[in-house]
Design an enzyme around this catalytic site. Structure first.
Site, PDB file in Angstrom:
ATOM      1  NE  ARG A 224      -3.000  11.815   5.261  1.00  0.00           N
ATOM      2  CZ  ARG A 224      -1.984  10.954   5.105  1.00  0.00           C
ATOM      3  NH1 ARG A 224      -1.861  10.244   3.982  1.00  0.00           N
ATOM      4  NH2 ARG A 224      -1.116  10.771   6.075  1.00  0.00           N
ATOM      5  NE  ARG A 225      -4.034  15.048  -4.864  1.00  0.00           N
ATOM      6  CZ  ARG A 225      -3.453  15.294  -6.032  1.00  0.00           C
ATOM      7  NH1 ARG A 225      -3.916  14.701  -7.126  1.00  0.00           N
ATOM      8  NH2 ARG A 225      -2.424  16.097  -6.107  1.00  0.00           N
ATOM      9  N   GLY A 226      -7.953  10.476  -0.997  1.00  0.00           N
ATOM     10  CA  GLY A 226      -8.882   9.357  -1.030  1.00  0.00           C
ATOM     11  C   GLY A 226      -8.393   8.149  -1.819  1.00  0.00           C
TER      12      GLY A 226
ATOM     13  CG  PHE B  33       1.912  -9.991   4.995  1.00  0.00           C
ATOM     14  CD1 PHE B  33       0.869  -9.301   4.374  1.00  0.00           C
ATOM     15  CD2 PHE B  33       1.656 -10.591   6.230  1.00  0.00           C
ATOM     16  CE1 PHE B  33      -0.386  -9.229   4.959  1.00  0.00           C
ATOM     17  CE2 PHE B  33       0.405 -10.521   6.825  1.00  0.00           C
ATOM     18  CZ  PHE B  33      -0.621  -9.837   6.185  1.00  0.00           C
TER      19      PHE B  33
ATOM     20  CE1 TYR C  50      -4.548  -0.062   5.505  1.00  0.00           C
ATOM     21  CE2 TYR C  50      -2.704   0.174   7.004  1.00  0.00           C
ATOM     22  CZ  TYR C  50      -3.196   0.162   5.727  1.00  0.00           C
ATOM     23  OH  TYR C  50      -2.375   0.380   4.658  1.00  0.00           O
TER      24      TYR C  50
ATOM     25  CB  VAL D 222      -0.917   0.024   1.239  1.00  0.00           C
ATOM     26  CG1 VAL D 222      -1.693   1.335   1.296  1.00  0.00           C
ATOM     27  CG2 VAL D 222      -1.866  -1.155   1.208  1.00  0.00           C
TER      28      VAL D 222
ATOM     29  CG  LEU E 296      -5.570   3.872   2.324  1.00  0.00           C
ATOM     30  CD1 LEU E 296      -4.843   2.603   1.892  1.00  0.00           C
ATOM     31  CD2 LEU E 296      -5.064   4.337   3.681  1.00  0.00           C
TER      32      LEU E 296
ATOM     33  CB  SER F 111       3.429   1.893   7.652  1.00  0.00           C
ATOM     34  OG  SER F 111       2.301   2.695   7.322  1.00  0.00           O
ATOM     35  CD  GLU F 112       2.070   6.868  10.004  1.00  0.00           C
ATOM     36  OE1 GLU F 112       2.103   7.704  10.908  1.00  0.00           O
ATOM     37  OE2 GLU F 112       1.802   7.121   8.824  1.00  0.00           O
TER      38      GLU F 112
HETATM   39  C1  LIG Z   1      -0.768   5.789   4.423  1.00  0.00           C
HETATM   40  C2  LIG Z   1      -1.078   6.179   2.988  1.00  0.00           C
HETATM   41  C3  LIG Z   1      -1.213   4.928   2.128  1.00  0.00           C
HETATM   42  C4  LIG Z   1      -2.402   6.970   2.987  1.00  0.00           C
HETATM   43  O1  LIG Z   1      -2.844   7.182   1.668  1.00  0.00           O
HETATM   44  P1  LIG Z   1      -3.819   8.389   1.286  1.00  0.00           P
HETATM   45  O2  LIG Z   1      -4.229   8.183  -0.132  1.00  0.00           O
HETATM   46  O3  LIG Z   1      -3.191   9.667   1.653  1.00  0.00           O
HETATM   47  O4  LIG Z   1      -5.075   8.125   2.233  1.00  0.00           O
HETATM   48  P2  LIG Z   1      -6.586   8.602   1.971  1.00  0.00           P
HETATM   49  O5  LIG Z   1      -6.586  10.010   1.432  1.00  0.00           O
HETATM   50  O6  LIG Z   1      -7.330   7.600   1.163  1.00  0.00           O
HETATM   51  O7  LIG Z   1      -7.134   8.595   3.455  1.00  0.00           O
HETATM   52  C5  LIG Z   1      -8.191   7.745   3.892  1.00  0.00           C
HETATM   53  C6  LIG Z   1      -8.422   8.044   5.361  1.00  0.00           C
HETATM   54  O8  LIG Z   1      -7.293   7.573   6.112  1.00  0.00           O
HETATM   55  C7  LIG Z   1      -6.730   8.658   6.865  1.00  0.00           C
HETATM   56  N1  LIG Z   1      -5.270   8.482   6.869  1.00  0.00           N
HETATM   57  C8  LIG Z   1      -4.467   8.347   5.801  1.00  0.00           C
HETATM   58  N2  LIG Z   1      -3.208   8.171   6.191  1.00  0.00           N
HETATM   59  C9  LIG Z   1      -3.201   8.186   7.543  1.00  0.00           C
HETATM   60  C10 LIG Z   1      -2.180   8.080   8.525  1.00  0.00           C
HETATM   61  N3  LIG Z   1      -0.902   7.904   8.174  1.00  0.00           N
HETATM   62  N4  LIG Z   1      -2.552   8.144   9.823  1.00  0.00           N
HETATM   63  C11 LIG Z   1      -3.828   8.322  10.177  1.00  0.00           C
HETATM   64  N5  LIG Z   1      -4.848   8.446   9.270  1.00  0.00           N
HETATM   65  C12 LIG Z   1      -4.521   8.385   7.976  1.00  0.00           C
HETATM   66  C13 LIG Z   1      -7.144   9.905   6.140  1.00  0.00           C
HETATM   67  O9  LIG Z   1      -7.143  11.009   6.990  1.00  0.00           O
HETATM   68  C14 LIG Z   1      -8.534   9.516   5.679  1.00  0.00           C
HETATM   69  O10 LIG Z   1      -9.428   9.597   6.778  1.00  0.00           O
HETATM   70  P3  LIG Z   1     -10.953  10.060   6.577  1.00  0.00           P
HETATM   71  O11 LIG Z   1     -11.521   9.206   5.494  1.00  0.00           O
HETATM   72  O12 LIG Z   1     -11.558   9.839   7.912  1.00  0.00           O
HETATM   73  O13 LIG Z   1     -10.868  11.493   6.160  1.00  0.00           O
HETATM   74  C15 LIG Z   1       0.032   7.089   2.399  1.00  0.00           C
HETATM   75  O14 LIG Z   1       0.220   8.198   3.238  1.00  0.00           O
HETATM   76  C16 LIG Z   1       1.368   6.414   2.212  1.00  0.00           C
HETATM   77  O15 LIG Z   1       1.660   5.891   1.138  1.00  0.00           O
HETATM   78  N6  LIG Z   1       2.202   6.415   3.253  1.00  0.00           N
HETATM   79  C17 LIG Z   1       3.550   5.822   3.171  1.00  0.00           C
HETATM   80  C18 LIG Z   1       3.505   4.297   2.980  1.00  0.00           C
HETATM   81  C19 LIG Z   1       2.619   3.635   3.983  1.00  0.00           C
HETATM   82  O16 LIG Z   1       2.668   3.929   5.172  1.00  0.00           O
HETATM   83  N7  LIG Z   1       1.780   2.713   3.500  1.00  0.00           N
HETATM   84  C20 LIG Z   1       0.894   1.917   4.335  1.00  0.00           C
HETATM   85  C21 LIG Z   1       1.523   0.594   4.480  1.00  0.00           C
HETATM   86  S1  LIG Z   1       0.665  -0.421   5.615  1.00  0.00           S
END
Ligand SMILES: CC(C)(COP(=O)(O)OP(=O)(O)OC[C@H]1O[C@@H](n2cnc3c(N)ncnc32)[C@H](O)[C@@H]1OP(=O)(O)O)[C@@H](O)C(=O)NCCC(=O)NCCS
Length: 383
Positions: A71-73, A383, A104, A63, A75, A99-100
């Site tokens: 933060r555009r949706g 994983f 999830y 992911v 994920l 990762s954090e």
């Molecule tokens: C974590 C990550 C995948 C989020 O992707 P994103 O496209 O920015 O997330 P979205 O815009 O779809 O956010 C969906 C929701 O999750 C929340 N969210 C996203 N990242 C978050 C984070 N790191 N901590 C807490 N909440 C988070 C958003 O605020 C949003 O909440 P809402 O729907 O209540 O407003 C991205 O920041 C990333 O690639 N990070 C580095 C790699 C990583 O950590 N990957 C995950 C591996 S498990």
């Protein structure tokens, strides 16, 4: 994609390896024009549940969202595709490592296993509480490890809730892969077996990071994995790991929280521990998931998850009934909390104290007796 900050993309064999592990139909990408800006993928895993049965698990991985598109949706959309696909393919459970910890829960995942990050700054200071009988040790090379470790692992984790079944492909491409990004400047993996009579009863894999301080040895030994069929084999392998000359600093990023070490020494404060989250689970199909596991206590409880109330009846350690009921619920929880409860690593009453389950003390005590697993869950596998 570089979201995790390593250079795995630079590995010339990387794309081929990724293709082997991730069948094309189970990967998703978001494009901006012709450029990939976000990815996710499902790996089909086998999750060991209490009692030792293997439940197919949709494992979410890879992911990543480019910082330019965060933060555009994206994920959220990738999660929808992953979960739709998992349901369509009949998975009763989904799992991931996060990762954090904050990401999830909103998608229905609860923390089902924990591990300890162990640091022993100077293993020479540890004092063994009592002598005990130990197994023989055997140093093996990489080809021998490839041949022997899978069977020892399978035997060691057969009853460990949260452990994953490892396919031949997984062993080859993940456990024995020696890409530079995995080593982070440390040595190749070393492999040592514990042997009792003619039987192998455990192994430790570690890397070494040499170092000196004012002319004194200060090398670091990083345990990759230590698994054993029982406590004696586990103690044997710890003895080895703690006494490699020139490498007094010993660490392990993911020790089971019930490891034998802390209770085997008199001065356990020399061991620094930080509790870490491990496997997160989302229960897709409540009836199938609960029928797969065994329970340490018999009883009955009605619990509500989202808009369905379930009646669970356990007899002889097995769910003889798990079906929707129109009667009122005794416990109310979210899908994510059911994921946390599922492997029996945390009692319902503790989750209730955190305001994650609503119910009477009596119903919670009943659920505790039923759900809590005597074998502490642990997921050795990131994983
Ligand atoms: C974590 C990550 C995948 C989020 O992707 P994103 O496209 O920015 O997330 P979205 O815009 O779809 O956010 C969906 C929701 O999750 C929340 N969210 C996203 N990242 C978050 C984070 N790191 N901590 C807490 N909440 C988070 C958003 O605020 C949003 O909440 P809402 O729907 O209540 O407003 C991205 O920041 C990333 O690639 N990070 C580095 C790699 C990583 O950590 N990957 C995950 C591996 S498990």
């Amino acid at each position: 994609m570089s979201a995790f900050g390593d250079d795995r993309d630079a590995d010339p064999n990387g794309p081929e390896r990724t293709r082997a592990l991730l069948p094309r139909a189970q990967t998703w990408a978001a494009f901006d024009g012709t450029t990939i800006v976000a990815t996710a993928a499902t790996i089909d895993h086998g999750l060991i549940v209490p009692g030792g049965a293997v439940l197919p698990m949709a494992g979410l991985t890879a992911v990543m969202v480019r910082p330019t598109h965060r933060r555009r949706g994206l994920l959220r959309e990738l999660m929808r595709r992953h979960q739709d696909d998992a349901r369509a393919r009949g998975f009763a459970i989904g799992g991931l490592w996060s990762s954090e910890a904050s990401i999830y829960g909103r998608f229905g995942y609860g923390l089902a296993t924990e591990g300890d990050v162990l640091e022993i700054p100077d293993a020479r200071t540890l004092e063994l509480a009592a002598p005990r009988e130990l197994d023989e040790l055997e140093w093996i090379d990489e080809p021998t490890a490839r041949a022997l470790l899978p069977a020892i692992y399978a035997r060691s984790v057969a009853l460990r809730p949260g452990a994953l079944v490892r396919s031949d492909l997984w062993w080859r491409e993940r456990r024995f892969l020696e890409a530079p990004f995995m080593r982070g400047g440390a040595s190749l993996r070393r492999h040592v077996l514990a042997r009792r009579g003619g039987t192998y009863v455990g192994y430790v894999q570690y890397r070494q990071r040499p170092g000196w301080s004012d002319g004194l040895p200060a090398g670091k030994l990083e345990i990759v994995e230590l698994v054993a069929v029982d406590a004696r084999a586990e103690a044997t392998l710890w003895q080895l790991a703690l006494h490699v000359d020139l490498f007094p600093h010993v660490s392990w990023w993911n020790a089971p929280v019930d490891d034998v070490l802390a209770w085997s020494v008199t001065n356990s404060r020399q061991i620094r521990r930080r509790r870490n989250d491990g496997l997160w689970l989302r229960v897709e199909d409540v009836a199938v998931a609960l029928a797969a596991r065994t329970f340490d206590g018999d009883g009955a409880v009605r619990f509500a998850v989202e808009d369905t109330t379930w009646e669970l009846v356990v007899e002889g350690g097995h769910a003889v009934r798990c079906a929707p009921t129109t009667e009122s619920a005794e416990l109310v929880m979210s899908r994510a909390t059911l994921g946390a409860l599922y492997l029996g690593g945390v009692p319902a009453s503790r989750l209730a104290r955190a305001n994650l389950i609503a119910g009477s003390p009596e119903a919670l005590r009943r659920a505790d007796r039923m759900f809590v697993s005597a074998v502490v869950p642990w997921c050795p596998e990131l994983f």
